[in-house]
Design a protein around this motif. Structure first.
Motif, mmCIF file in Angstrom:
data_model
loop_
_atom_site.group_PDB
_atom_site.id
_atom_site.type_symbol
_atom_site.label_atom_id
_atom_site.label_comp_id
_atom_site.label_asym_id
_atom_site.label_seq_id
_atom_site.Cartn_x
_atom_site.Cartn_y
_atom_site.Cartn_z
ATOM 1 N N LEU A 1 -7.110 2.119 -9.807
ATOM 2 C CA LEU A 1 -7.274 2.844 -8.554
ATOM 3 C C LEU A 1 -6.613 4.211 -8.664
ATOM 4 C CD1 LEU A 1 -6.396 0.112 -5.924
ATOM 5 C CD2 LEU A 1 -8.636 1.113 -6.349
ATOM 6 N N PRO A 2 -7.248 5.236 -8.083
ATOM 7 C CA PRO A 2 -6.569 6.530 -8.044
ATOM 8 C C PRO A 2 -5.264 6.395 -7.249
ATOM 9 C CG PRO A 2 -8.800 6.660 -7.118
ATOM 10 C CD PRO A 2 -8.556 5.240 -7.442
ATOM 11 N N ASP A 3 -4.265 7.211 -7.584
ATOM 12 C CA ASP A 3 -2.955 7.110 -6.948
ATOM 13 C C ASP A 3 -2.991 7.125 -5.429
ATOM 14 O OD1 ASP A 3 -1.346 6.598 -8.958
ATOM 15 O OD2 ASP A 3 -0.500 8.624 -9.174
ATOM 16 N N HIS A 4 -3.805 8.041 -4.871
ATOM 17 C CA HIS A 4 -3.757 8.152 -3.408
ATOM 18 C C HIS A 4 -4.290 6.896 -2.734
ATOM 19 C CE1 HIS A 4 -7.890 9.648 -4.059
ATOM 20 N NE2 HIS A 4 -8.115 9.187 -2.843
ATOM 21 N N VAL A 5 -5.219 6.210 -3.428
ATOM 22 C CA VAL A 5 -5.727 4.952 -2.857
ATOM 23 C C VAL A 5 -4.658 3.869 -2.977
ATOM 24 C CG1 VAL A 5 -7.520 3.197 -2.965
ATOM 25 C CG2 VAL A 5 -8.083 5.577 -3.455
ATOM 26 N N ALA A 6 -4.029 3.811 -4.143
ATOM 27 C CA ALA A 6 -2.960 2.828 -4.341
ATOM 28 C C ALA A 6 -1.845 3.037 -3.318
ATOM 29 C CB ALA A 6 -2.407 2.952 -5.755
ATOM 30 N N ASN A 7 -1.537 4.305 -3.068
ATOM 31 C CA ASN A 7 -0.485 4.604 -2.094
ATOM 32 C C ASN A 7 -0.857 4.154 -0.695
ATOM 33 O OD1 ASN A 7 1.246 5.694 -3.914
ATOM 34 N ND2 ASN A 7 0.551 7.809 -3.614
ATOM 35 N N GLN A 8 -2.146 4.358 -0.377
ATOM 36 C CA GLN A 8 -2.578 3.955 0.955
ATOM 37 C C GLN A 8 -2.478 2.446 1.126
ATOM 38 O OE1 GLN A 8 -6.310 4.678 2.895
ATOM 39 N NE2 GLN A 8 -5.869 6.871 2.994
ATOM 40 N N ILE A 9 -2.799 1.737 0.052
ATOM 41 C CA ILE A 9 -2.713 0.280 0.117
ATOM 42 C C ILE A 9 -1.253 -0.151 0.257
ATOM 43 C CG2 ILE A 9 -3.100 -1.856 -1.170
ATOM 44 C CD1 ILE A 9 -5.588 -0.443 -2.376
ATOM 45 N N ALA A 10 -0.394 0.485 -0.533
ATOM 46 C CA ALA A 10 1.038 0.167 -0.435
ATOM 47 C C ALA A 10 1.548 0.474 0.965
ATOM 48 C CB ALA A 10 1.824 0.956 -1.471
ATOM 49 N N ALA A 11 1.016 1.559 1.537
ATOM 50 C CA ALA A 11 1.462 1.952 2.867
ATOM 51 C C ALA A 11 1.185 0.857 3.886
ATOM 52 C CB ALA A 11 0.769 3.244 3.287
ATOM 53 N N GLY A 12 0.077 0.146 3.678
ATOM 54 C CA GLY A 12 -0.268 -0.934 4.589
ATOM 55 C C GLY A 12 0.845 -1.963 4.658
ATOM 56 N N GLU A 13 1.529 -2.133 3.522
ATOM 57 C CA GLU A 13 2.606 -3.114 3.487
ATOM 58 C C GLU A 13 3.907 -2.557 4.042
ATOM 59 O OE1 GLU A 13 4.124 -4.953 -0.127
ATOM 60 O OE2 GLU A 13 2.296 -6.124 -0.166
ATOM 61 N N VAL A 14 4.193 -1.327 3.668
ATOM 62 C CA VAL A 14 5.492 -0.753 4.032
ATOM 63 C C VAL A 14 5.499 -0.211 5.460
ATOM 64 C CG1 VAL A 14 7.247 0.951 3.384
ATOM 65 C CG2 VAL A 14 5.861 -0.136 1.625
ATOM 66 N N VAL A 15 4.380 0.403 5.849
ATOM 67 C CA VAL A 15 4.352 1.055 7.156
ATOM 68 C C VAL A 15 3.410 0.337 8.114
ATOM 69 C CG1 VAL A 15 4.004 3.233 8.362
ATOM 70 C CG2 VAL A 15 4.746 3.253 5.992
ATOM 71 N N PRO B 1 5.176 3.116 13.677
ATOM 72 C CA PRO B 1 6.147 4.210 13.588
ATOM 73 C C PRO B 1 7.564 3.710 13.265
ATOM 74 C CG PRO B 1 4.708 4.560 15.462
ATOM 75 C CD PRO B 1 4.322 3.239 14.884
ATOM 76 N N ALA B 2 7.936 2.573 13.830
ATOM 77 C CA ALA B 2 9.295 2.073 13.598
ATOM 78 C C ALA B 2 9.581 1.830 12.120
ATOM 79 C CB ALA B 2 9.530 0.790 14.394
ATOM 80 N N SER B 3 8.544 1.465 11.344
ATOM 81 C CA SER B 3 8.779 1.238 9.913
ATOM 82 C C SER B 3 9.177 2.540 9.226
ATOM 83 C CB SER B 3 7.521 0.694 9.220
ATOM 84 O OG SER B 3 6.706 -0.049 10.072
ATOM 85 N N VAL B 4 8.540 3.648 9.658
ATOM 86 C CA VAL B 4 8.880 4.948 9.079
ATOM 87 C C VAL B 4 10.324 5.300 9.425
ATOM 88 C CG1 VAL B 4 8.343 7.413 9.124
ATOM 89 C CG2 VAL B 4 6.491 5.722 9.206
ATOM 90 N N VAL B 5 10.672 5.051 10.685
ATOM 91 C CA VAL B 5 12.037 5.331 11.127
ATOM 92 C C VAL B 5 13.026 4.594 10.240
ATOM 93 C CG1 VAL B 5 13.678 4.915 13.004
ATOM 94 C CG2 VAL B 5 11.394 5.809 13.502
ATOM 95 N N LYS B 6 12.758 3.332 10.001
ATOM 96 C CA LYS B 6 13.676 2.527 9.191
ATOM 97 C C LYS B 6 13.818 3.119 7.786
ATOM 98 C CE LYS B 6 14.240 -2.184 7.457
ATOM 99 N NZ LYS B 6 13.954 -2.226 6.036
#
Ligand code: ADP
Ligand code: MG
Length: 623
Positions: free
Chosen positions: A8-22, A25-30
């Motif tokens: 997967l291209p990096d930006h797609v992989a990042n978006q998928i990871a973002a689904g888990e991490v973020v 909004p509160a997740s970003v704050v943390k």
């Protein structure tokens, strides 16, 4: 067939990871707050706009980043915190996965400004959806400022999935609390839409808790302290008499990281055993220090669950330490041993019985009289729980029920056969001279059910549920017809709530006022109430508001109607007569009358059946 697998291209992989991490909004704050702490910030500012939907900004005065690091920090698996897998077991930082910034930058507009202490100038980087828009030299103080704008701008489904601002803000405040409580030596400020929400000076654990939850918290705390080879336990538990019905203030921190643990929560509850009323939850703020080697934090992407090496020993230690503290501070009753288990339930009943005087019935009140005085006439002597005008007569009830039969689908059959024994019951219990009573036909069973006869058999009403329905409709009617009667209080009622709770209360202020509440003050730490709805009594107010807050915690609906509905439900639930309260014959009669005069008598506001019928046929079959 040709090969079909590709990286997967990096930006797609990042978006998928973002689904888990973020998730929100509160997740970003943390993540941002934790990064600021890892960077050794001593003063951390959190700036939020529109519950984080438009802006989340964290500014710290920590170590900052070099030009190269600033650029690298947005790469996935880029971290300064671990170098090898072994380091995972020596962690002293919050972050280590190197995923947060990359994930956030994939789904938002991010601006980073950072400068290290000895550098002349800093670095400014703008990234949108993983794409670097600009990188420049900038003038900025030592430390780092990261702003995250338009979260989920490129994932509309996620953005639409966000809850109302009050719910999202609530989550943000929760995260802010958790981080701030774990690090009392760091100064934290929080602003929302331009106004200051928290200003927490550097202090100790106790002071930090008090600064967050309000001045009155101090007297509620019992210190907990223990040091063993396995763990150092410190912190506080709330005195049992302050235990709440909501689980609000329950915090575990392990090595300065907030964690959730049902198992350890159980250990605390076990220490409180026998000290709490039914359904009450103790508050606690427990700080555990363990050897980083003995835990595994890596099992959860947002790192709120961890695995302990020796969970059982930890459980036992925590329980006995808290028990000891409660005993030492004279909080536990002396006769705590050899308790008769059968005492547990009556304990609650006893306190319920003590509240009985709030259920006053105006004995001269006659629901069958035509010229019923409502509102004005009855305000002087309040028969708190029984204000609703009941049906004029049993015949009317029958009529009402008939038209109701199509509403209750499951009960259709029963309803068509429900016929109230009007000939038997017409004798009003209130005016025996007018119409004579042959015999009493309404009984209370086990202080829980109201049993009454109908032509086809009998009806068994659940007193608590029935009363919920009655109050619910009454409150709704009051609000929507703006005809609520408010009782002026002789002395304003002063209650203490945390800032967070105040924020939440403010979101439903208007609705609360429509139900009859009059607020003198509704500000940080203190709430002053000068008027309350006529359907409740003064001493029920704090329980009611607490129940309401805990209901609101779970969901704050946006639209006016569902807010009103939630409010009416919540009030009805907390004020309704409970199981275990003995009712006088008039009250039994009144409950039955009022229930069947409701628009939807068959179910509680949250759809539980209020009564069942047992036909003679069914009874016959049992013989
Ligand atoms: P992690 O925290 O897991 O290492 P992040 O994606 O959150 O991963 O951050 C990546 C790196 O960026 C960190 O390891 C750190 O070196 C750097 N960094 C992030 N935020 C800050 C900050 N506020 N101050 C200094 N360095 C930071
Ligand atoms: Mg991080």
């Amino acid at each position: 067939m040709s090969d079909i697998i590709q990286l997967l291209p990096d930006h797609v992989a990042n978006q998928i990871a973002a689904g888990e991490v973020v998730q929100r909004p509160a997740s970003v704050v943390k993540e941002l707050l934790e990064n600021a702490i890892d960077a050794n910030g001593t003063h951390i500012k959190l700036i939020i706009k529109e519950a984080g939907k438009t802006l989340i900004q964290v500014i710290d005065d920590g170590m900052g980043m070099s030009v190269t690091d600033a650029r690298l920090s947005f790469e996935r698996h880029a971290t300064s915190k671990i170098k090898a897998a072994e380091d995972l077991f020596e962690l002293n930082t919050k972050g280590f996965r190197g995923e947060a910034l990359a994930s956030i930058a994939a789904i938002a507009h991010v601006e980073l400004k950072t400068k290290q202490e000895n550098d002349e100038v800093g670095t400014e980087i703008k990234i949108e959806g993983s794409e670097v828009i600009s990188q420049e030299v900038c003038v900025t103080p030592k430390g780092t400022s990261i702003s995250v704008k338009n979260l989920f701008y490129n994932i509309p489904a996620r953005r639409n999935f966000l809850k109302s601002n009050s719910v999202e803000l609530r989550h943000i405040i929760d995260e802010f609390h958790r981080v701030a409580m774990a690090h009392p030596a760091i100064k934290f400020d929080m602003y929302h839409n331009g106004s200051e929400v928290f200003n927490l000076p550097d202090s100790n654990n106790r002071q930090r808790i008090v600064n967050i939850f309000g001045g009155k918290t101090n007297e509620k705390l019992v210190p907990v302290e223990e040091e063993t080879d396995l763990v150092t336990i410190s912190g506080f538990v709330g005195k049992p008499e302050y235990a709440k019905r909501s689980r609000g203030e329950q915090f575990f921190f392990v090595n300065n990281r907030f964690i959730k643990s049902a198992y350890l929560n159980h250990a605390v509850s076990a220490a409180f055993e026998g000290l709490l009323k039914d359904k009450a939850h103790p508050s606690y703020f427990i700080y555990l220090k363990v050897d980083p080697k003995s835990i595994d934090i890596n099992i959860h992407p947002t790192k709120t669950e961890i695995k302990f090496e020796d969970e059982h020993a930890l459980y036992a230690m925590l329980r006995s330490t808290i028990k000891h503290s409660l005993g030492q501070f004279n909080v536990a009753p002396v006769l705590d041993f050899n308790r008769d288990a059968s005492m547990d339930t009556p304990y609650e009943y006893k306190s319920k019985m003590a509240q009985a005087p709030t259920i006053e019935v105006d004995r001269s009140f006659n629901p069958f009289k035509e010229e019923k005085t409502s509102g004005g006439g009855s305000t002087g002597k309040k028969y708190t729980h029984f204000k609703k005008e009941p049906a004029g007569s049993w015949e009317n009830l029958y009529v009402g029920l008939e038209s109701e039969s199509n509403i209750s689908k499951t009960k259709d059959d029963e309803f068509s056969t429900v016929e109230f024994e009007s000939t038997e019951v017409t004798g009003s219990l209130f005016e025996e001279d007018e119409k004579k009573v042959k015999h009493q036909t309404t009984y209370q069973l086990r202080r829980k059910y109201i049993v009454t006869t109908i032509k086809s058999g009998m009806v068994i009403i659940n007193q608590n549920r029935a009363h919920q329905r009655i109050l619910y409709e009454e409150i709704l009617r009051g609000i929507t017809m703006a005809s609520t009667v408010s009782q002026q209080l002789l002395f304003p009622l002063k209650l203490s709530f945390s800032k967070q709770e105040i924020t939440l209360l403010k979101t439903v202020r208007e609705q609360l006022e429509n139900t009859g509440f009059v607020f003198g003050k509704l500000t940080a730490g203190e709430v002053e109430i000068t008027g309350i709805p006529s359907v409740i009594s003064e001493k029920e107010v704090s329980v009611l508001l607490e129940q309401l807050l805990s209901d609101l915690e779970n969901e704050v609906p946006d639209s006016g109607f569902s807010q009103t509905d939630l409010l009416a439900k919540s009030i009805a639930k907390s004020v309704a007569i409970r199981t275990g309260v003995e009712l006088a014959p008039e009250q039994l009669q009144y409950m039955a009358n009022s229930l069947f005069a409701c628009t939807e008598p068959t179910i509680t506001p949250d759809n539980k059946p209020t009564f069942i019928t047992l036909t003679v046929d069914e009874i016959d079959k049992k013989f």
